[in-house]
Design a protein around this motif. Sequence first.
Motif, PDB file in Angstrom:
ATOM      1  N   HIS A  98      25.845 -46.917  13.449  1.00 17.83           N
ATOM      2  CA  HIS A  98      25.225 -46.411  14.761  1.00 17.83           C
ATOM      3  C   HIS A  98      23.560 -46.803  14.781  1.00 17.83           C
ATOM      4  CE1 HIS A  98      23.531 -43.773  17.533  1.00 17.83           C
ATOM      5  NE2 HIS A  98      23.082 -43.149  16.896  1.00 17.83           N
ATOM      6  N   ASN A 102      23.148 -50.403  15.410  1.00 15.10           N
ATOM      7  CA  ASN A 102      23.336 -50.818  16.938  1.00 15.10           C
ATOM      8  C   ASN A 102      22.420 -50.292  17.635  1.00 15.10           C
ATOM      9  OD1 ASN A 102      26.039 -52.152  17.080  1.00 15.10           O
ATOM     10  ND2 ASN A 102      27.388 -50.410  16.936  1.00 15.10           N
ATOM     11  N   SER A 103      21.598 -49.249  17.399  1.00 20.20           N
ATOM     12  CA  SER A 103      20.526 -48.674  18.256  1.00 20.20           C
ATOM     13  C   SER A 103      19.037 -49.194  17.535  1.00 20.20           C
ATOM     14  CB  SER A 103      20.683 -47.027  17.900  1.00 20.20           C
ATOM     15  OG  SER A 103      20.453 -46.709  16.906  1.00 20.20           O
TER      16      SER A 103
END
Length: 165
Positions: free
Chosen positions: A4, A7-8
């Motif tokens: 996460h 990805n961010s």
Amino acid sequence: MNLHILNSATKEQATHSFMQCCTSSAWVEAMVAGRPYADRDSVIKQASTVWENLAEVDYLEAFEGHPQIGNVDTLRAKYANTKELASGEQSAVNDASEQVLINLAKGNANYLAKFGFIFIVCATGKSAAEMLALLDARLPNDKAIELANAAEEQRKIFNLRLEKL
């Protein structure tokens, strides 16, 4: 870091993270552009797919991000780029006999002179004597075979580093 966060992450943060795994700028750019990743396996698959489609110049750029095994001065200078994830990869060299280190240094010099790039091996879990044996076994190869061998070793290295990431 988890998936996460990767990805961010900003482009700059993701670039830094992937650069810890492999210093080929083309590979890093493709890995950053490939986000978001669904899962761990998709990251590993993308890494290998990108790697297989790179040019020789990209492989050589990745190889330049590695210190020569057994060369302490080069370790200090070059480990700065990848030290966050690479720590401990060559720790077995620290326990080597002086003669093995001398032979590694000579073998690395011969390898570099013959192929034009440093000897690349996934050193994790290998003793200095084992790495010396691998170097000696690969020295008789021609450049095309050795480029393929080195590229495969680089793949093993970035896969290990991706797992750590």
